[in-house]
Design a protein around this motif. Sequence first.
Motif, PDB file in Angstrom:
ATOM      1  N   CYS A   1       0.851  -1.189   0.000  1.00  0.00           N
ATOM      2  CA  CYS A   1       0.000   0.000   0.000  1.00  0.00           C
ATOM      3  C   CYS A   1       0.889   1.242   0.000  1.00  0.00           C
ATOM      4  O   CYS A   1       1.891   1.283   0.712  1.00  0.00           O
ATOM      5  CB  CYS A   1      -0.890  -0.024   1.245  1.00  0.00           C
ATOM      6  SG  CYS A   1      -1.698   1.555   1.585  1.00  0.00           S
TER       7      CYS A   1
ATOM      8  N   SER B   1       0.407   3.970   1.378  1.00  0.00           N
ATOM      9  CA  SER B   1       0.415   4.610   2.703  1.00  0.00           C
ATOM     10  C   SER B   1       0.898   3.676   3.797  1.00  0.00           C
ATOM     11  O   SER B   1       1.746   4.020   4.610  1.00  0.00           O
ATOM     12  CB  SER B   1      -0.990   5.088   3.083  1.00  0.00           C
ATOM     13  OG  SER B   1      -1.473   5.956   2.120  1.00  0.00           O
ATOM     14  N   CYS B   2       0.345   2.441   3.835  1.00  0.00           N
ATOM     15  CA  CYS B   2       0.624   1.534   4.957  1.00  0.00           C
ATOM     16  C   CYS B   2       1.882   0.702   4.731  1.00  0.00           C
ATOM     17  O   CYS B   2       2.354   0.047   5.645  1.00  0.00           O
ATOM     18  CB  CYS B   2      -0.542   0.598   5.214  1.00  0.00           C
ATOM     19  SG  CYS B   2      -2.138   1.408   5.228  1.00  0.00           S
TER      20      CYS B   2
ATOM     21  N   CYS C   1      -6.111  -1.668  -0.399  1.00  0.00           N
ATOM     22  CA  CYS C   1      -5.361  -2.005   0.817  1.00  0.00           C
ATOM     23  C   CYS C   1      -6.328  -2.525   1.878  1.00  0.00           C
ATOM     24  O   CYS C   1      -7.372  -1.913   2.107  1.00  0.00           O
ATOM     25  CB  CYS C   1      -4.645  -0.755   1.326  1.00  0.00           C
ATOM     26  SG  CYS C   1      -3.976  -0.972   2.991  1.00  0.00           S
TER      27      CYS C   1
ATOM     28  N   ASN D   1      -6.060  -2.332   4.947  1.00  0.00           N
ATOM     29  CA  ASN D   1      -6.110  -1.385   6.075  1.00  0.00           C
ATOM     30  C   ASN D   1      -6.906  -0.131   5.732  1.00  0.00           C
ATOM     31  O   ASN D   1      -7.845   0.223   6.436  1.00  0.00           O
ATOM     32  CB  ASN D   1      -4.693  -0.912   6.448  1.00  0.00           C
ATOM     33  CG  ASN D   1      -3.957  -1.928   7.285  1.00  0.00           C
ATOM     34  OD1 ASN D   1      -4.552  -2.914   7.716  1.00  0.00           O
ATOM     35  ND2 ASN D   1      -2.679  -1.695   7.487  1.00  0.00           N
ATOM     36  N   CYS D   2      -6.487   0.555   4.648  1.00  0.00           N
ATOM     37  CA  CYS D   2      -7.024   1.887   4.388  1.00  0.00           C
ATOM     38  C   CYS D   2      -7.842   1.957   3.111  1.00  0.00           C
ATOM     39  O   CYS D   2      -8.461   2.979   2.830  1.00  0.00           O
ATOM     40  CB  CYS D   2      -5.880   2.898   4.340  1.00  0.00           C
ATOM     41  SG  CYS D   2      -4.803   2.691   2.910  1.00  0.00           S
TER      42      CYS D   2
HETATM   43 ZN   LIG Z   1      -3.135   1.183   3.260  1.00  0.00          ZN
END
Ligand SMILES: [Zn+2]
Length: 851
Positions: free
Chosen positions: A443, A445-446, A485, A487-488
Amino acid sequence: MESRYIPAAVEEKWQKSWANLGLDRTSTDESKPKFYALSMFPYPSGSLHMGHVRNYVITDVIARLKRMQGYRVLHPMGWDAFGLPAENAAIERGIPPAKWTYQNIAQMRSQLQRLGLSIDWEKEIATCAPEYYKWTQWIFLQFFQAGLAYQKEAAVNWDPIDQTVLANEQVDSAGKSWRSGAIVERKLLRQWFLKITDYAEQLLNDLDKLTGWPERVKIMQANWIGKSVGAYLEFPIVGLEEKIGVFTTRPDTVYGVTYVVLAPEHPLTASVTTPDQKEAVEAFIQEVASQSELERTAEDKPKRGIPTGGIAVNPFTGAEIPILIADYVLYEYGTGAVMGVPAHDERDFKFAKEKQLPIQIVIVPPGTGKTVLKTSLKQAYTEPGTVVNSGAFEGMDSTKAKDAIVQYAEQKGYGKARVQYRLRDWLISRQRYWGAPIPIIYCPSCGTVPVPEQDLPVKLPEDVAFTGRGASPLAQLESWVNVPCPNCGKPSLRETDTMDTFIDSSWYFLRFPDARNSEEVFASVKTNDWMPVDQYVGGIEHAILHLLYSRFFTKVLRDRHLINFDEPFQSLLTQGMVQAVTYKNPLTNKYIPSAQVNEQDPKDPETGEALEVFYEKMSKSKYNGVAPEDVIAQYGVDTARMFILFKAPPEKDLEWDKADVEGQFRFLNRIWRLVTEFDETKVRQADNLSSKEKELRRAIHLAIKEITADLEGEYHLNTAVSELMKLSNAIADSKCFDSPVYAEGIETLMQLLAPFAPHIAEELWHLSGKTGSIHQQTWRAYDPDALVADEITLVIQIMGKTRGTIQVPAQADKQELENYARQSEAATRHLGDKEIKKVIVVPGKLVNFVI
Ligand SMILES: [Zn+2]
């Protein structure tokens, strides 16, 4: 008409019957002790070869024996089903890998079922099935969570024409691509590793727990782990802040260091190189980049290297020494740099001679003193000795100097003691399709995000094109690569590498006890109950990697509290190869099929040249393979089993010999006649046994004793078959057809035969009017009283020379034996009235008169 055993009909009948009776199901009776018998599972290539047959028959005999001995036995089978051949078939013939693999599995399963193996097929697994690789992925995430899975750059084989990564098997001996013919290059890619080095010390120490393993396998594993105790030392570089770190097992020779060598890939290479050497160094690095590790480190090849122009300092002597780069130093191993001690290391000696580097002697043979220094060395002196030319350590024993010099280095800040392993972390990324996808999402971001457990398995997509060109098929499939992702939710990318297939086989034995579990990798209580495997059987070619990886996985999963044992395989039997005769023309190196050769006078049918005749592992390319199905069609499975077991001890290579196959077929037919011609209704009531009957009873119980012992621990299956032959001869020779002992012999023979030749034993059992399956009978215990002989044969010797034998009561004591001997006809005839000086009595064997 001669009664004769007809294999095919008999065997097929009983194979169906066993399946119907559920005889091969794993017993759930927990009052019985457990026994886990496991063969290394096969790669489903499509056809069974004789090596497979040998492997599985050995395990099956053990499994059948243990059932008769009252154990509940787990004897499963599965398929190590991911791997390159399926993908190659897809590229070459357009068959999807899954289809090709499952076709092969179906074919091999039916071949296996024809062998009469007592396998619990309800526990069958295939590593390419999503129900299995879901848990392979789950285990990868266990490693990831434990910090034991990480990424770093590593080299791959790169085909510059097809723009694709090649497996080592796809690069030929000339370093060219199997498909495009391009010269293969090395390219660095970011790849996944498992941190097996964290377990190096345990993997080494726990070898001591493996008392049921062949010593040579343990030695191979220890060498692979390669623990060395030594020192880490640092050499300052003239004009630079950085230092060159090296590992050495010979700190006692550090005063003899006359140069330092870096791997071409070492990060300091560029900064130490002087401007006038820059061009030459870069050209050398380019050249080395195209070589494989094997080419670089081969013993017989000249060591190549060039000076960088840079200068280091030996901190112990203050001497300035040159810095070189050489192909034989690998950046992946140790620190990627080595110190050169040509006087005391053979490789360094050769390299220094070639490069005209100075050679400084710092160790001399004990007691020789410094006079040795005046002569020039013809080869490196690598033995321990007395330290010379070494400052404060002058005159010290070199073994003691090791510790003293390391201590000194620590005080001065030059280095410290260190243990190093040859073992490196396990590179598991494969840029291929037919493997378990690594369950990771990237990802923006993550970062690196594990696929959540509820989203497993990450399934292999089916709408894939196989071209053998460009990125791996998974990386080319955008619909599969692009995911949100977990997560996000941001657009992210899947990892497109799949796992090394050695991962699939590093835990399959843990799954068999609970093979159908869809909720968990396995229920710990079931796996802890059955594990460790009591007897593992497989080829010596797996002595290192498969067994080491399986031991590593076991230890990691133990540390994750999934299992409660340290080692997966209690006992290991590595069966030898199956070899057959080959004919080769030594002038052309061509193999000639035996059908074209006259065995009596082997000549090349084309040229008339004499052929070499020898035994080699069966293979198609050598025209010496014997197809299991052909042997079975002609002689039956039981004959094939008996031959394989009888011909050689399990761990030794076996030479295929048609005459010996026929020998076993005749033996089974002798048993067939012996049993079918016996009429139990004619047996008289038991009364006092004649000496002949006692002798037969002794042979029966001796056979039970010997065969039982042969089937313990080391599994002397070949001598067990010999004992069966002896017993069948003893019964036939006794001819006491109306004796209850004869009946006992026939029944015992059938039961002892059952694990070896399960079909014929079962058929004879029923023909004899007995009920139930013979494989459900209890293994016989021998009667110690039956082994005691009434009479023994005593040898009479005069002056060590045998003059005759007499029969004497077995329980006679020394004095009685002497008396019997004195009265014997041989003694009276040869002694006459000569004076007897001494009588030597060896109880149970002989009496020797000294005159
Ligand atoms: Zn993410």
